[in-house]
Every structure is written in C-alpha cells, then in structure tokens.
Enzyme design. Sequence first.
Site, PDB file in Angstrom:
ATOM      1  N   ASP A  21       0.871  -1.168   0.000  1.00  0.00           N
ATOM      2  CA  ASP A  21       0.000   0.000   0.000  1.00  0.00           C
ATOM      3  C   ASP A  21       0.916   1.229   0.000  1.00  0.00           C
ATOM      4  O   ASP A  21       2.140   1.119   0.119  1.00  0.00           O
ATOM      5  CB  ASP A  21      -0.975  -0.006   1.182  1.00  0.00           C
ATOM      6  CG  ASP A  21      -2.200   0.872   0.890  1.00  0.00           C
ATOM      7  OD1 ASP A  21      -2.150   1.655  -0.082  1.00  0.00           O
ATOM      8  OD2 ASP A  21      -3.190   0.785   1.624  1.00  0.00           O
TER       9      ASP A  21
HETATM   10  C1  BGC Z   1      -5.005   3.279   0.153  1.00  0.00           C
HETATM   11  C2  BGC Z   1      -5.175   2.268  -0.954  1.00  0.00           C
HETATM   12  C3  BGC Z   1      -5.087   2.935  -2.289  1.00  0.00           C
HETATM   13  C4  BGC Z   1      -3.758   3.638  -2.387  1.00  0.00           C
HETATM   14  C5  BGC Z   1      -3.528   4.324  -3.720  1.00  0.00           C
HETATM   15  C6  BGC Z   1      -3.764   4.127  -0.051  1.00  0.00           C
HETATM   16  O1  BGC Z   1      -3.739   5.183   0.842  1.00  0.00           O
HETATM   17  O2  BGC Z   1      -4.944   2.610   1.389  1.00  0.00           O
HETATM   18  O3  BGC Z   1      -6.393   1.590  -0.789  1.00  0.00           O
HETATM   19  O4  BGC Z   1      -5.246   2.015  -3.309  1.00  0.00           O
HETATM   20  O5  BGC Z   1      -3.685   4.623  -1.369  1.00  0.00           O
HETATM   21  O6  BGC Z   1      -4.349   5.399  -3.889  1.00  0.00           O
END
Ligand code: BGC
Length: 765
Positions: free
Chosen positions: A299
Amino acid sequence: MTSRINHIIAFLSVILTLTGNSNHKKQSTVVNQSNDIIDQKVDSLMALMTLDEKVGQMNLYNGFWDVTGPVPKEGSEKTKYDHLRKGWVGGMLNVKGVKNVREVQKIAVEETRLGIPLIIGFDVIHGYKTLSPIPLAEAASWDLVAIEKSARNAATEAAASGINWTFAPMVDISRDPRWGRVMEGAGEDPYLGSKIAKARVHGFQGDDLKKDNTIAACAKHFAAYGFAEAGKEYNTVDIGTSTLFNMVLPPFKAASESGVKTFMNSFNDLNGIPVSASKYLQRDILKTKWDFEGFVVSDWASINEIISWGYAKDKKEAAKIASLAGSDMDMEGHVYIQELVNLVKEGVVEEAIINDAVKRILKVKYELGLFDDPYKYCNTKNEMERIGSKAHLEDALDMAKKSIVLLKNETQLLPLKKEGQKIALIGPLAADKNSPLGSWRTASEDHTAISVLEGMQTYRGNALEYSKGIDLIIGKTSFVKEVNINTTNRDGIKEAIEVAKNVDVVVMVLGEHGFQSGEARSRTQLDLPGLQQELLEAVYKVNKNIVLVLNNGRPLAIEWASENIPSIVVGWQLGSQTGNAIAQVLYGDYNPSGKLPMTFPKSIGQIPIYYNHKNTGRAKNVENNVFWSHYIDEENAPLYPFGFGLSYTQFAYKNIIIKSSNFSINDAVNISVEISNIGDYDGKEVAQLYIRDLVGCVIRPIRELKGFELVLLKKGETKTLEFVLTKKELGFYNNNGDFIIEPGDFEVYVGGSSDANLKSEFTLK
Ligand code: BGC
C-alpha cells in the site's frame, strides 16, 4: 523499441523451446499453453535485464496530477522522469486520461533500453466517471449480477482513459462502523463478502484481459485491515487464527480463486508484524498455500512504515524484510529503488527473490497485452465514446435503486402519493450534488450527482417545498481534507419548521457527508453529525409524518429516529444517480429490496457488534441475576441486524423441509422452503439461509450465512426455494488454518434477515 524487444524475445523463446530448456511441462489446455508461452517470454525478457532494470519493475510511482496519500520527501518530478527514462519504473498510479497515460507510456516504451511498458494503476473503487453507489451500498443489493456489471462498466470507463489496473476490489471484512473504510467493502460477513469479491474481480477483469475494456484487479488490503483496534484508522490489529481464517481470509481466497491478478498489502500490523513485512501472509498463505501467481503491491509507502512501526531500523532493513516477505512492488515508497540493488550486491537478498517478483509483474503485463500493444488503452475514440455513456448511467441508476434499504415504514407513509399530497423536502443533504458521490471518486467531477431535490422534482403533480434547514459542513471539503462540521449556525431551522407545518409528509435527507467516510475518516460518534438531530427533532415537533432518508457511508446509531420517525430509508451515497434512485423508491416506482450488509448498532458502546458472534459461556439470563453476558445500560440486540431490510410488500416463509435428518459428511444437504408474497405489491426478497454448527473443536458462531437467493414474487404468489449445503458450507478452519468438517448437529434458519426464526435441523454422521 517494443517490437524490437518482441523479436529478440520471440527468437530466444524458440531456442528455449527447441532445446527443451523450458522448465515447463507440456500442458493440455489452451490456457496452460498460453501460460507457458507467457512464462517463456518473461524468462527471455528477464535474461536481457540488468539488476537495476529488474528492481525498476518493482517500483511504482505516483503520477504528477493527483495524490491519494502523504507526499514523500523524495521523488521530485525530475527524479521520477529521470527514473522513467532509465527503465527504473514498473508502473505508475494516479495517471489518468489518454494524453497523460500516453505521455508516460511513451517514455517507458520508446526511451528506455528495453522498452518495457508500464502498468497504470488507479483507484477505480465504485465507478470511474459514472459513479455507482459506494461499495458497501452495492453490497446491500446482494445482487451479484448487478455488482459484477457495475465493476464491468467501471473497468470499461477506466480502460478508455488509459488505465489498465484498478486497486479494487477492497475485500476487507469489518465489524466496526467507526472505521471509515467500511464504505469501500462488502460489510461484515465472509460468505457474502466472498461472493461479492468474486463478482467484482470478474467484473473488472472480464473473461479476457487482452481486450481493451478489461483491466487487472487487485484484492486489498491483505490482510485484516478491517480489524483495526477501536476502529481507528491505520491502527494495530491483534486477532486469533480462528478469526483470521474464518472471517478475514475467505474473501481474499475467493478473489485469488477467481483469478485476481494482484493483491495489495495493508497499513496495519497483524499480531505484531506489519503486514508488508509478513512472510506468513504473503508467501506462506497467499503464494504457497493458495498458489497465487500474480504480484503483491504494497500500500502507499507501507514498506517505509515498517520503520515507523518499529520493525526495521532503516530503509535498507525495511526493503530487505518486505522483499523477503513477498511484497513485490513498492508503491510510492522509494525504498526498493534506493536499497534493493545494493542488498542483492551485498548478498543480503538473493537475486532469486527479485527474479520471482519481477516475473510475477511482467507476467501480468503480458497477460494484459501490453507487450503486444503498449498503447492499447490509449485510444481517444474510446475515451470519447465509452466514458460517461448513457448505458452506464442507466446501469448506475439500476444499481442505486437495488442498493437502497427500507428500515422502517410503520404507518405506510411510503410509497408517497404521486397526486394530492403536499410534500416538503428538508435537510442539508437534500439538494447536495457533491456528497452523494461518496469517497473515492477521483475521476469524476465534483457536484455532478443528481440530488434528491432534483430527483423528486421530476415527479410532477406534487407541490414540493424545500428548505435546507442548516448546513452540514462549513466550507469546502475534498478527498485529502478534514471535514469541518457546522455545530453553531442554526439560522435556517425556523424556516424549516414553517415549511414542515403546512404539508402532509416531510422527507428529510440527513446523514454523513460523503467525505466523512472513506480512508482516514474514523469516527467515535455514529449519530447524525452536527445540528441534524436538533433539526430532526424540531421538525418532528410540528409534523410527525416524517420519512427520514439517510445518506451514510457506514451503519449509523440512530436510536431516537428509529423509535420516533415512522419511515426510515438507508440511502447511502449512491453515486451519480442518487436523487433519481431515491425518488423512484420514495414514489413507489421501485419497491426497495436491499438488505443490510452490516449491523446497525443501538449505541457505540456495543461495537464491535455483528451477527455471527460466538455464544459465550453465559449467553442467557437464566437465574434472573446479573451474572450473564450483557450490559447494564444497553440491550445486547442491535438496532437493525445484518441481512435486515423491508419491502412495500410483506413476505412469509413456511414449510422448511430437509428430506432426511441424518447425513454423512460427504453428502449434500438439500433444503427447501416456501416463500409467499402476502402484501399488496409485487416485490423482490433476498431469502437468506443460516446455519449453526452446535459443537465444534473451535467454537462456532451462533449463526453463519451459507446461502441466499433473490426472488421476485408477484402479489399473492408463492415459490419454493432450494438451497444446498455441501462440505464447503458446512466446514470451517481450525486453529492450524486447516479446513475441516466435523460430524455433529446443525440448525438451519431461513428468512429475510439474520434474525430469521423458521428453523430445521440435521445431523452429520
Ligand atoms: C489506500 C489504498 C489505495 C492507495 C492508492 C492508499 O492510501 O490505502 O487503498 O489504493 O492509497 O491510492
């Protein structure tokens, strides 16, 4: 450049095949043959790659337009372009639109030594430009066909915009509505969650990833992010094996079995290990036990956060731990690109680890057809025609109607009359065109939803009066900003009271702003925020005929409303078509059929509250003393249970039949039940089947959903439904993580919610 590489690869592949150097067995099916061909191509390409280029494939950069996380110190635009040109970037996220995608893809394909195309990721969470209801709302439809279609349309629009990879579906089970991200998932139940995970993966990926309207999906957040302690975002998670295997993992497993191409790990730790560092989850369970062949993306900077958790002392150690644990791609963390090459050169990380990750990543790129045509998603004609199409808007309306849940209709205020009834529409969210779009709508324009006011205005013949009453928020809010709630300005309450006095029915649209749920939106209160409760009670004093339409991204604790307001409708955040969907339900052109995918608590102190809990040693008040499992100031029961939802008609269940009462553990158990529409309207019911396994080597929940069916019944009609329980439904995971089935007694319940009381029994010998 790419075609040059393709020639070299083709040549090398032929040699490999002719000399029998390929490690792959000859497979009989076409699928496996094409798998083998891709494997060969990947191996051939990797033979040409330097270590820097390989590590580059493991590097995912955020683009130059949108951000969806904290902006890191390193990684200026200049550095990112420089790395792109060197072939040190495997993919980019938050780059959208054919022009922008083409720009970065062109650098990767035409300016780097090997011309390896980029994978382009984006959070396509509930639609792209055309927005569907938030995922939790879609789950309330229990309609797998509609949910799959919603994901299909989202993929079509995103693909037409140059995107080839979505960071969805989010399959985190959660029992804690304080956690803002429950809006992104399918609720609290692993059975329903698994079915929906499968539908969404199929929707995004379609039946052929080589098409220009299918994109790779990503099951996230692996794993247990939904169990963040106290519902607080990014918090620690401490759960046992039974909960992990029986509650958390099933939807991920279902996604993997459905062929999802990627997984994303998460921001939480699991029992003391940050999950980006968890070999147990990523290698042992996902890649070994489940044979997952795709890749795992971190993530947003979650590899760096291994340091903040206190599990690695610096970036170098974090890169080592995460790569060994099986995190294949580093999202906007800049850690792999800075540290991995040296770690390999120093012999700390074996090159085989890098090779495994790169192979997985390249394979997905091949499967997407990016090596055949890296610009396959960059077609301006598709961009013009496919995004925001009329057909998608119609499907979004259909999905929105199916997602609405009727909680109460005590005096049959609903459906509203189309003629001869004076109606007032009141509330800060009634005319709002922004909030109903919900969180995660990074590709749609703000303020583009049909508001409830607009939706209701399309019904002619009614004198529709409107008063906002109060403001819910002060100023503007967005995906990256805190929401500022109005708690002081009551100026419009008087006007609302005057409007309410003179009508037959008041429709009040209250709830949470769309940006009060989603990432980093944990709440400690689940009431109607700001001055809305005050407004509701003030209106109630002058007119009790209120239909409360909730806008919400999570279950709310609305006990006062539930006791006093005659009609309550859960209107979630329903996306582009919100107002049309709500109006059609209120006026009876659509008979509501949604069922709650998550329990609504009476009070916050009951949380976590969920239907499939264990019994406890003192579950009942047998001796009329205090020594049993309860609260002294609140009931144990929720406000509205999982699976609950009314219709304008009524359904009756009877004659539950299990032909035998004894089965062997290998038998299928067939259950039939009769359902009748005994009300005044045609309607649709979600018939649900629950089991209880009375005694187990690991204590079994008091109820577990194991089947459901959507049934359309005309007024007066009766149908017989058949359910089948097999090993898959009757077994469970023991504390070693093994799936087992045990002989013993089972109870079966069928009905319209998890409270169903039509019961039967059988025994497994
Ligand atoms: C979130 C993810 C997301 C990623 C990209 C993160 O902060 O937890 O779910 O896909 O950002 O935007």
